[in-house]
Design a protein around this motif. Structure first.
Motif, short mmCIF file in Angstrom:
data_model
loop_
_atom_site.label_atom_id
_atom_site.label_comp_id
_atom_site.label_asym_id
_atom_site.label_seq_id
_atom_site.Cartn_x
_atom_site.Cartn_y
_atom_site.Cartn_z
N VAL A 80 0.84 -1.15 -0.16
CA VAL A 80 0.06 0.09 -0.10
C VAL A 80 1.03 1.18 0.04
N ILE A 81 0.58 2.47 -0.89
CA ILE A 81 1.37 3.26 -0.96
C ILE A 81 0.56 4.59 -0.92
N ASN A 82 1.19 5.35 -0.25
CA ASN A 82 0.40 6.88 -0.03
C ASN A 82 0.95 7.98 -0.57
N LEU A 83 0.49 8.21 -1.97
CA LEU A 83 1.08 9.29 -2.84
C LEU A 83 1.41 10.50 -2.09
N LYS A 84 0.19 11.06 -1.27
CA LYS A 84 0.49 12.42 -0.40
C LYS A 84 1.68 12.46 0.41
N ALA A 85 1.94 11.17 1.03
CA ALA A 85 3.10 11.28 1.82
C ALA A 85 4.53 11.16 1.09
N ALA A 86 4.28 10.43 -0.11
CA ALA A 86 5.45 10.56 -1.12
C ALA A 86 5.73 11.89 -1.38
N SER A 90 8.93 14.37 -0.98
CA SER A 90 9.67 14.74 -2.20
C SER A 90 10.26 13.47 -3.13
N LEU A 91 9.46 12.53 -2.83
CA LEU A 91 9.60 11.23 -3.56
C LEU A 91 8.84 11.21 -4.87
N GLU A 92 9.14 10.75 -6.04
CA GLU A 92 8.50 10.06 -6.91
C GLU A 92 8.60 8.77 -7.19
N MET A 93 7.32 8.02 -7.24
CA MET A 93 7.02 6.82 -7.24
C MET A 93 7.04 6.32 -8.86
N THR A 94 7.95 5.28 -9.07
CA THR A 94 7.87 5.08 -10.39
C THR A 94 6.53 4.21 -10.93
N PRO A 95 6.25 4.38 -12.01
CA PRO A 95 5.09 3.73 -12.56
C PRO A 95 5.14 2.08 -12.39
N THR A 96 6.00 1.37 -12.27
CA THR A 96 6.28 0.04 -12.14
C THR A 96 5.98 -0.06 -10.74
N LEU A 97 6.39 0.68 -9.76
CA LEU A 97 6.02 0.43 -8.13
C LEU A 97 4.59 0.60 -8.02
N LEU A 98 4.16 1.58 -8.71
CA LEU A 98 2.42 2.02 -8.59
C LEU A 98 1.87 0.85 -9.04
N ALA A 99 2.24 0.33 -10.22
CA ALA A 99 1.56 -0.93 -10.76
C ALA A 99 1.48 -2.09 -9.91
N ALA A 100 2.70 -2.53 -9.20
CA ALA A 100 2.74 -3.43 -8.27
C ALA A 100 2.11 -3.30 -6.98
N ALA A 101 1.78 -2.07 -6.52
CA ALA A 101 0.90 -1.92 -5.38
C ALA A 101 -0.58 -2.50 -5.62
#
Length: 106
Positions: A80-86, A90-101
């Motif tokens: 589970v990933i929280n984009l607001k926290a990212a 100042s972290l950019e989540m890669t599309p690959t990581l987001l797709a795996a979530a």
């Protein structure tokens, strides 16, 4: 390090807030931290564990000795990933990581 103890879980919102203030990206042991503002969690599916617990209790109530029930290791884990926290870190989540979530909180 944030472990799975109840002491940390009870203070999950404070821990997530402190991590944000200190710019510490943390992977937490339960999704409750992510729901409270933490960055991400990778944890066993608690629904699966509850179902397994119910099966074990049923076996014990039907006469199986607890020592005869094999130890269970979770098979399903959830990311589970929280984009607001990212963004706050100042972290950019890669599309690959987001797709795996399993879930992305925006």
């Amino acid at each position: 390090m944030v472990d799975a103890s109840g002491t940390f879980l009870a203070r999950r919102a404070s821990i997530a807030e402190l991590a944000r203030k200190l710019h510490l990206p943390i992977v937490y042991p339960f999704r409750d931290y992510v729901d409270s503002g933490g960055l991400m969690s990778y944890a066993p599916d608690l629904g699966e564990l509850a179902q397994r617990l119910a099966i074990d209790v049923h076996q014990i109530l039907n006469g199986t000795k607890p020592g005869d029930i094999p130890i269970y290791r979770p098979n399903k884990f959830q990311l589970v990933i929280n984009l607001k926290a990212a963004k706050a870190l100042s972290l950019e989540m890669t599309p690959t990581l987001l797709a795996a979530a399993d879930e992305v909180i925006e």
